[in-house]
Motif scaffolding. Structure first.
Motif, PDB file in Angstrom:
ATOM      1  N   ASP A 132       0.840  -1.210   0.000  1.00 32.66           N
ATOM      2  CA  ASP A 132       0.000   0.000   0.000  1.00 32.66           C
ATOM      3  C   ASP A 132       0.871   1.254   0.000  1.00 32.66           C
ATOM      4  O   ASP A 132       0.559   2.245  -0.667  1.00 32.66           O
ATOM      5  N   LYS A 133       1.986   1.185   0.723  1.00 34.08           N
ATOM      6  CA  LYS A 133       2.909   2.331   0.775  1.00 34.08           C
ATOM      7  C   LYS A 133       3.512   2.572  -0.609  1.00 34.08           C
ATOM      8  O   LYS A 133       3.524   3.695  -1.108  1.00 34.08           O
ATOM      9  N   VAL A 134       3.965   1.489  -1.245  1.00 37.38           N
ATOM     10  CA  VAL A 134       4.566   1.618  -2.584  1.00 37.38           C
ATOM     11  C   VAL A 134       3.516   2.153  -3.565  1.00 37.38           C
ATOM     12  O   VAL A 134       3.783   3.053  -4.362  1.00 37.38           O
ATOM     13  N   ALA A 135       2.282   1.624  -3.477  1.00 43.55           N
ATOM     14  CA  ALA A 135       1.216   2.069  -4.399  1.00 43.55           C
ATOM     15  C   ALA A 135       0.957   3.565  -4.197  1.00 43.55           C
ATOM     16  O   ALA A 135       0.848   4.330  -5.165  1.00 43.55           O
ATOM     17  N   ARG A 136       0.872   4.013  -2.942  1.00 45.07           N
ATOM     18  CA  ARG A 136       0.625   5.439  -2.663  1.00 45.07           C
ATOM     19  C   ARG A 136       1.772   6.305  -3.176  1.00 45.07           C
ATOM     20  O   ARG A 136       1.551   7.336  -3.829  1.00 45.07           O
ATOM     21  N   GLU A 137       2.993   5.897  -2.917  1.00 45.75           N
ATOM     22  CA  GLU A 137       4.158   6.697  -3.301  1.00 45.75           C
ATOM     23  C   GLU A 137       4.288   6.781  -4.822  1.00 45.75           C
ATOM     24  O   GLU A 137       4.554   7.837  -5.383  1.00 45.75           O
ATOM     25  N   LEU A 138       4.066   5.656  -5.504  1.00 44.20           N
ATOM     26  CA  LEU A 138       4.132   5.668  -6.974  1.00 44.20           C
ATOM     27  C   LEU A 138       2.994   6.508  -7.560  1.00 44.20           C
ATOM     28  O   LEU A 138       3.191   7.240  -8.530  1.00 44.20           O
ATOM     29  N   ALA A 139       1.798   6.413  -6.954  1.00 38.27           N
ATOM     30  CA  ALA A 139       0.657   7.195  -7.458  1.00 38.27           C
ATOM     31  C   ALA A 139       0.943   8.694  -7.300  1.00 38.27           C
ATOM     32  O   ALA A 139       0.630   9.495  -8.190  1.00 38.27           O
ATOM     33  N   ALA A 140       1.571   9.066  -6.200  1.00 41.73           N
ATOM     34  CA  ALA A 140       1.893  10.487  -5.977  1.00 41.73           C
ATOM     35  C   ALA A 140       2.885  10.965  -7.035  1.00 41.73           C
ATOM     36  O   ALA A 140       2.750  12.067  -7.580  1.00 41.73           O
ATOM     37  N   ILE A 141       3.842  10.127  -7.365  1.00 42.83           N
ATOM     38  CA  ILE A 141       4.820  10.489  -8.406  1.00 42.83           C
ATOM     39  C   ILE A 141       4.108  10.615  -9.753  1.00 42.83           C
ATOM     40  O   ILE A 141       4.297  11.579 -10.495  1.00 42.83           O
ATOM     41  N   ALA A 142       3.217   9.661 -10.045  1.00 48.99           N
ATOM     42  CA  ALA A 142       2.518   9.667 -11.345  1.00 48.99           C
ATOM     43  C   ALA A 142       1.658  10.918 -11.498  1.00 48.99           C
ATOM     44  O   ALA A 142       1.498  11.447 -12.610  1.00 48.99           O
ATOM     45  N   GLU A 143       1.135  11.432 -10.380  1.00 47.41           N
ATOM     46  CA  GLU A 143       0.289  12.636 -10.459  1.00 47.41           C
ATOM     47  C   GLU A 143       1.056  13.831 -11.014  1.00 47.41           C
ATOM     48  O   GLU A 143       0.473  14.695 -11.656  1.00 47.41           O
ATOM     49  N   GLY A 144       2.360  13.847 -10.819  1.00 47.69           N
ATOM     50  CA  GLY A 144       3.161  14.950 -11.338  1.00 47.69           C
ATOM     51  C   GLY A 144       3.565  14.751 -12.785  1.00 47.69           C
ATOM     52  O   GLY A 144       4.440  15.466 -13.300  1.00 47.69           O
ATOM     53  N   THR A 145       2.956  13.768 -13.452  1.00 43.85           N
ATOM     54  CA  THR A 145       3.308  13.476 -14.856  1.00 43.85           C
ATOM     55  C   THR A 145       2.028  13.519 -15.692  1.00 43.85           C
ATOM     56  O   THR A 145       0.949  13.839 -15.180  1.00 43.85           O
TER      57      THR A 145
END
Lengths: 109, 109
Positions: free
Chosen positions: B24-37
Protein backbone atom coordinates in the motif's frame (compact mmCIF):
# COMPACT_ATOMS: atom_id res chain seq x y z
CA UNK A 1 -20.23 6.29 -7.65
CA UNK A 2 -18.15 4.86 -4.77
CA UNK A 3 -14.78 3.27 -5.52
CA UNK A 4 -15.65 0.47 -7.94
CA UNK A 5 -13.24 -2.46 -7.77
CA UNK A 6 -12.63 -4.96 -10.51
CA UNK A 7 -10.25 -7.89 -10.84
CA UNK A 8 -7.57 -7.06 -13.42
CA UNK A 9 -5.75 -10.08 -14.82
CA UNK A 10 -2.33 -9.35 -16.32
CA UNK A 11 -0.18 -11.88 -18.18
CA UNK A 12 3.10 -11.05 -19.91
CA UNK A 13 4.83 -13.49 -22.24
CA UNK A 14 8.47 -13.68 -23.32
CA UNK A 15 8.67 -15.84 -26.42
CA UNK A 16 11.34 -18.45 -26.98
CA UNK A 17 13.93 -17.66 -29.65
CA UNK A 18 12.46 -18.65 -33.02
CA UNK A 19 8.98 -19.31 -31.54
CA UNK A 20 7.48 -15.88 -32.06
CA UNK A 21 3.72 -16.35 -32.74
CA UNK A 22 1.97 -13.72 -34.89
CA UNK A 23 0.87 -11.21 -32.20
CA UNK A 24 -2.22 -9.99 -34.07
CA UNK A 25 -3.39 -13.57 -34.59
CA UNK A 26 -2.85 -14.45 -30.93
CA UNK A 27 -4.62 -11.23 -29.86
CA UNK A 28 -7.62 -12.02 -32.12
CA UNK A 29 -7.86 -15.64 -31.00
CA UNK A 30 -7.60 -14.79 -27.30
CA UNK A 31 -10.16 -11.98 -27.69
CA UNK A 32 -12.59 -14.39 -29.35
CA UNK A 33 -12.17 -16.81 -26.43
CA UNK A 34 -12.66 -14.00 -23.90
CA UNK A 35 -15.94 -13.02 -25.59
CA UNK A 36 -17.40 -16.34 -24.50
CA UNK A 37 -16.65 -15.52 -20.85
CA UNK A 38 -17.63 -12.80 -18.34
CA UNK A 39 -14.59 -10.69 -19.18
CA UNK A 40 -15.72 -7.03 -18.97
CA UNK A 41 -12.75 -5.82 -20.96
CA UNK A 42 -10.05 -7.68 -22.82
CA UNK A 43 -6.99 -6.48 -24.64
CA UNK A 44 -3.79 -8.09 -25.82
CA UNK A 45 -0.90 -7.03 -27.95
CA UNK A 46 2.81 -6.98 -28.66
CA UNK A 47 5.36 -4.77 -26.89
CA UNK A 48 5.56 -1.31 -28.45
CA UNK A 49 9.34 -1.39 -28.15
CA UNK A 50 9.62 1.84 -26.14
CA UNK A 51 12.97 1.54 -24.42
CA UNK A 52 13.88 -1.96 -23.27
CA UNK A 53 10.78 -4.13 -22.82
CA UNK A 54 11.70 -7.32 -20.98
CA UNK A 55 8.65 -9.18 -22.32
CA UNK A 56 7.08 -9.51 -25.79
CA UNK A 57 3.30 -9.83 -25.45
CA UNK A 58 0.73 -8.78 -22.88
CA UNK A 59 -2.85 -9.67 -21.96
CA UNK A 60 -4.92 -7.37 -19.72
CA UNK A 61 -8.43 -8.57 -18.88
CA UNK A 62 -10.91 -7.12 -16.38
CA UNK A 63 -13.56 -9.02 -14.45
CA UNK A 64 -16.30 -7.91 -12.05
CA UNK A 65 -15.46 -10.68 -9.56
CA UNK A 66 -12.74 -13.20 -8.70
CA UNK A 67 -15.21 -15.96 -9.63
CA UNK A 68 -15.57 -14.50 -13.13
CA UNK A 69 -11.79 -14.43 -13.52
CA UNK A 70 -11.41 -18.02 -12.31
CA UNK A 71 -14.18 -19.16 -14.69
CA UNK A 72 -12.30 -17.43 -17.56
CA UNK A 73 -9.06 -19.10 -16.50
CA UNK A 74 -10.67 -22.57 -16.42
CA UNK A 75 -12.80 -22.10 -19.56
CA UNK A 76 -11.93 -25.10 -21.81
CA UNK A 77 -11.04 -23.07 -24.92
CA UNK A 78 -8.84 -20.81 -22.81
CA UNK A 79 -7.20 -23.74 -21.02
CA UNK A 80 -6.33 -25.52 -24.28
CA UNK A 81 -5.12 -22.31 -25.93
CA UNK A 82 -2.77 -21.66 -23.00
CA UNK A 83 -1.51 -25.25 -22.98
CA UNK A 84 -1.31 -25.83 -26.75
CA UNK A 85 -0.31 -22.41 -28.14
CA UNK A 86 1.02 -20.02 -25.47
CA UNK A 87 3.04 -22.20 -23.08
CA UNK A 88 4.93 -24.10 -25.82
CA UNK A 89 6.04 -20.76 -27.34
CA UNK A 90 6.80 -18.96 -24.07
CA UNK A 91 10.22 -18.93 -22.43
CA UNK A 92 8.70 -17.03 -19.46
CA UNK A 93 5.21 -16.04 -18.30
CA UNK A 94 4.65 -13.30 -15.70
CA UNK A 95 1.04 -13.43 -14.51
CA UNK A 96 -0.98 -12.03 -11.62
CA UNK A 97 -4.24 -10.27 -10.74
CA UNK A 98 -4.77 -6.99 -8.90
CA UNK A 99 -7.79 -5.11 -7.58
CA UNK A 100 -8.38 -2.41 -10.20
CA UNK A 101 -10.23 0.84 -9.53
CA UNK A 102 -11.92 0.98 -12.89
CA UNK A 103 -12.41 -1.43 -15.75
CA UNK A 104 -11.15 -0.47 -19.16
CA UNK A 105 -14.62 -1.38 -20.41
CA UNK A 106 -16.01 2.14 -20.28
CA UNK A 107 -17.33 3.94 -23.35
CA UNK A 108 -16.87 7.63 -22.83
CA UNK A 109 -13.24 7.94 -23.96
CA UNK B 1 -15.44 8.00 -31.59
CA UNK B 2 -12.97 6.01 -33.72
CA UNK B 3 -10.72 3.47 -32.06
CA UNK B 4 -8.85 5.49 -29.43
CA UNK B 5 -5.36 4.22 -28.70
CA UNK B 6 -3.36 4.84 -25.58
CA UNK B 7 0.03 3.63 -24.41
CA UNK B 8 -0.43 1.21 -21.51
CA UNK B 9 2.67 0.69 -19.39
CA UNK B 10 2.72 -2.55 -17.39
CA UNK B 11 5.39 -3.45 -14.83
CA UNK B 12 5.25 -6.56 -12.64
CA UNK B 13 7.63 -7.06 -9.71
CA UNK B 14 8.68 -10.24 -7.94
CA UNK B 15 10.18 -9.31 -4.58
CA UNK B 16 13.33 -10.87 -3.17
CA UNK B 17 12.85 -13.19 -0.19
CA UNK B 18 12.70 -11.01 2.93
CA UNK B 19 12.55 -7.75 0.92
CA UNK B 20 8.80 -7.42 0.69
CA UNK B 21 7.97 -3.66 0.69
CA UNK B 22 4.57 -2.60 2.08
CA UNK B 23 2.41 -2.75 -1.06
CA UNK B 24 0.00 0.00 0.00
CA UNK B 25 2.91 2.33 0.77
CA UNK B 26 4.57 1.62 -2.58
CA UNK B 27 1.22 2.07 -4.40
CA UNK B 28 0.62 5.44 -2.66
CA UNK B 29 4.16 6.70 -3.30
CA UNK B 30 4.13 5.67 -6.97
CA UNK B 31 0.66 7.20 -7.46
CA UNK B 32 1.89 10.49 -5.98
CA UNK B 33 4.82 10.49 -8.41
CA UNK B 34 2.52 9.67 -11.34
CA UNK B 35 0.29 12.64 -10.46
CA UNK B 36 3.16 14.95 -11.34
CA UNK B 37 3.31 13.48 -14.86
CA UNK B 38 0.95 13.17 -17.85
CA UNK B 39 -0.26 9.75 -16.76
CA UNK B 40 -3.98 9.58 -17.69
CA UNK B 41 -4.58 6.66 -15.35
CA UNK B 42 -2.39 5.01 -12.76
CA UNK B 43 -2.95 2.01 -10.57
CA UNK B 44 -0.69 -0.28 -8.61
CA UNK B 45 -1.21 -3.04 -6.12
CA UNK B 46 -0.28 -6.43 -4.74
CA UNK B 47 -1.26 -9.76 -6.29
CA UNK B 48 -4.74 -10.87 -5.19
CA UNK B 49 -3.47 -14.42 -4.74
CA UNK B 50 -6.01 -16.02 -7.09
CA UNK B 51 -4.40 -19.28 -8.09
CA UNK B 52 -0.64 -19.15 -8.55
CA UNK B 53 0.57 -15.61 -9.29
CA UNK B 54 4.17 -15.67 -10.47
CA UNK B 55 4.72 -12.02 -9.49
CA UNK B 56 3.91 -9.97 -6.37
CA UNK B 57 3.12 -6.40 -7.37
CA UNK B 58 1.85 -4.69 -10.52
CA UNK B 59 1.79 -1.17 -11.96
CA UNK B 60 -0.56 -0.32 -14.85
CA UNK B 61 -0.33 3.25 -16.16
CA UNK B 62 -1.96 4.75 -19.27
CA UNK B 63 -0.61 7.61 -21.38
CA UNK B 64 -2.02 9.45 -24.38
CA UNK B 65 1.29 9.24 -26.27
CA UNK B 66 4.64 7.43 -26.24
CA UNK B 67 6.29 10.76 -25.42
CA UNK B 68 4.16 11.11 -22.30
CA UNK B 69 5.15 7.60 -21.20
CA UNK B 70 8.87 8.26 -21.83
CA UNK B 71 8.64 11.55 -19.88
CA UNK B 72 7.06 9.61 -16.97
CA UNK B 73 9.80 7.00 -17.14
CA UNK B 74 12.55 9.63 -17.05
CA UNK B 75 10.87 11.87 -14.47
CA UNK B 76 13.52 12.37 -11.72
CA UNK B 77 11.29 11.27 -8.81
CA UNK B 78 10.23 8.20 -10.74
CA UNK B 79 13.83 7.41 -11.78
CA UNK B 80 15.14 7.61 -8.20
CA UNK B 81 12.17 5.65 -6.78
CA UNK B 82 12.83 2.83 -9.27
CA UNK B 83 16.58 2.85 -8.56
CA UNK B 84 16.45 3.35 -4.78
CA UNK B 85 13.29 1.48 -3.72
CA UNK B 86 11.96 -0.90 -6.37
CA UNK B 87 15.06 -2.40 -8.01
CA UNK B 88 16.89 -3.17 -4.73
CA UNK B 89 13.81 -5.10 -3.52
CA UNK B 90 12.97 -6.85 -6.80
CA UNK B 91 14.28 -10.28 -7.75
CA UNK B 92 12.63 -9.88 -11.19
CA UNK B 93 10.86 -7.12 -13.12
CA UNK B 94 8.63 -7.85 -16.12
CA UNK B 95 7.90 -4.59 -17.95
CA UNK B 96 6.53 -3.57 -21.33
CA UNK B 97 4.08 -1.22 -23.05
CA UNK B 98 1.19 -2.06 -25.38
CA UNK B 99 -1.20 -0.04 -27.49
CA UNK B 100 -4.40 -0.02 -25.42
CA UNK B 101 -7.85 0.53 -26.90
CA UNK B 102 -9.16 2.50 -23.96
CA UNK B 103 -7.58 4.17 -20.97
CA UNK B 104 -8.77 3.18 -17.53
CA UNK B 105 -9.18 6.89 -16.84
CA UNK B 106 -12.88 7.07 -17.69
CA UNK B 107 -15.54 8.17 -15.26
CA UNK B 108 -18.76 6.45 -16.21
CA UNK B 109 -18.19 3.12 -14.46
Amino acid sequence: MGETRFVRHIALFRWKEGARPDPDKVARELAAIAEGTNALHFEAGPALGLGHPTYDFAVVADFATAEDYLAYREEPNHRSYVNDVLRPAAADVAAMQIASQVSGDSRDV
